[in-house]
Design an enzyme around this catalytic site. Sequence first.
Site, mmCIF file in Angstrom:
data_model
loop_
_atom_site.group_PDB
_atom_site.id
_atom_site.type_symbol
_atom_site.label_atom_id
_atom_site.label_comp_id
_atom_site.label_asym_id
_atom_site.label_seq_id
_atom_site.Cartn_x
_atom_site.Cartn_y
_atom_site.Cartn_z
ATOM 1 N N LYS A 182 51.660 73.378 -12.194
ATOM 2 C CA LYS A 182 50.663 72.753 -11.328
ATOM 3 C C LYS A 182 51.368 72.096 -10.154
ATOM 4 O O LYS A 182 52.536 71.709 -10.230
ATOM 5 C CB LYS A 182 49.807 71.742 -12.082
ATOM 6 N N THR A 193 59.246 72.102 -10.128
ATOM 7 C CA THR A 193 57.944 71.831 -9.553
ATOM 8 C C THR A 193 57.414 70.499 -10.054
ATOM 9 O O THR A 193 58.073 69.817 -10.829
ATOM 10 C CB THR A 193 56.961 72.942 -9.909
ATOM 11 N N GLU A 279 48.011 72.520 -0.575
ATOM 12 C CA GLU A 279 46.876 71.813 0.008
ATOM 13 C C GLU A 279 46.591 72.288 1.429
ATOM 14 O O GLU A 279 47.411 72.123 2.334
ATOM 15 C CB GLU A 279 47.163 70.299 -0.004
ATOM 16 N N ASN A 403 44.745 64.857 1.685
ATOM 17 C CA ASN A 403 45.604 63.724 1.382
ATOM 18 C C ASN A 403 45.012 62.398 1.853
ATOM 19 O O ASN A 403 45.281 61.352 1.253
ATOM 20 C CB ASN A 403 46.985 63.956 1.975
ATOM 21 N N SER A 408 39.974 58.957 -3.332
ATOM 22 C CA SER A 408 38.535 58.691 -3.282
ATOM 23 C C SER A 408 37.825 59.268 -4.499
ATOM 24 O O SER A 408 38.256 60.257 -5.068
ATOM 25 C CB SER A 408 37.931 59.290 -2.012
#
Length: 408
Positions: A182, A193, A279, A403, A408
């Site tokens: 992940k 990683t 991302e 990011n 949130s």
Amino acid sequence: MAINLHIPARDAIFPVAGIRIGTAEASIRKAGRRDLTVFLLAPNTTVAGVFTRNRFRAAPVQVCEAHLAAQAGIRALVINTGNANAGTGEPGLQASNQTCEALASQLGVHATQILPFSTGVILEPLPVDRLIAGLPAAVADAQSAHWFEAAHSIMTTDTQPKIHSQQIDLGGTTVTITGISKGAGMIRPNMATMLGFLATDAGLPAPLLKTLASQIANQSFNRITVDGDTSTNDSFIIMATGASGVQIQSPQDPRFQPLVQALTQAARDLAQKIVRDAEGATKFMTIQVEQAATTEEALKVAYSIAHSPLVKTAFYASDPNLGRILAAIGYAGIDDLDVSKLTLWLGDIQVATQGGRDPNYLEEDGQRIMAQAEILVRVALGRGQTSDTVYTCDFSHEYVSINADYRS
């Protein structure tokens, strides 16, 4: 959006004999999702790991290192998402140790036989009571076929699970290799990683497996970068159960090199999948540096290109502003670099030679390559015979959005 990321079908994910995996909802950060994973390992399974070099390494990393050093025989892994348990001081260490003690009590083993892993938000206390409360359900859920579920359970900002599975023939015996990983941001692993777990049912002694873990990481997870940030929690674990009956005691065994090649291939695929799902990424970029004097020199140049925000944003825009690549090569830290010997290619197009623009280069050719989802940048330094490769991605608006909204 993931870039050409292959997720194997369930019937192509081979269980590794000697390993059972369970997942559960522990509400570590968000309710209604599986965020707790356990790997239950058969006796005599050997385990080795490589961990972050970040000096602010997380509490579970410190506990893992201590438990592996104790050589008590690892019997289980426990992984939580949603909270990194990093930057948490002594209470964080206590929480990781409590987690190990709780799982060890359920399994009837010693706490030093448990390896804990955490991933998520840094600088927040781990809700260890919720984690421990979820352990019975995770243990009860454990099955050999639950790799697919585990790949989902360990995700944070990942959009896709990362899974690799294959079977190879070693001296007439079928050996299985399966792994998950992940990570999507905060990726410039200085070892491996963010989280990677690779297993085989071949048998390897612990000292040999420890050496292999570092070698394999250096050919896979140590060759990727998303944003140049090394996480506090990076961990790469290899497990060898020996349940296939194949036992390899030394590198002289003729089955050793084929196994190493297959394990390295698996780790490289898991590492590249992290970049493919980075991302906000829209481009997967291979940075290949040739004719360097040393590996260190090749990697300096490759990472300088891969980390440049100007290069990464140009690739996102499909803008062949390739002078940015030359600039990144120039500040890579090779003080005696003779730029008149340098050649740069974008895909199959030669862009620069002898210190300047190739006379046959056309910007429309560069734009055609830049518009592709997968792009090769190749640099020949004209200094030696060493080559190395780094895998990275572009920077998009979405990277900033993800990011900015992460907590949130």
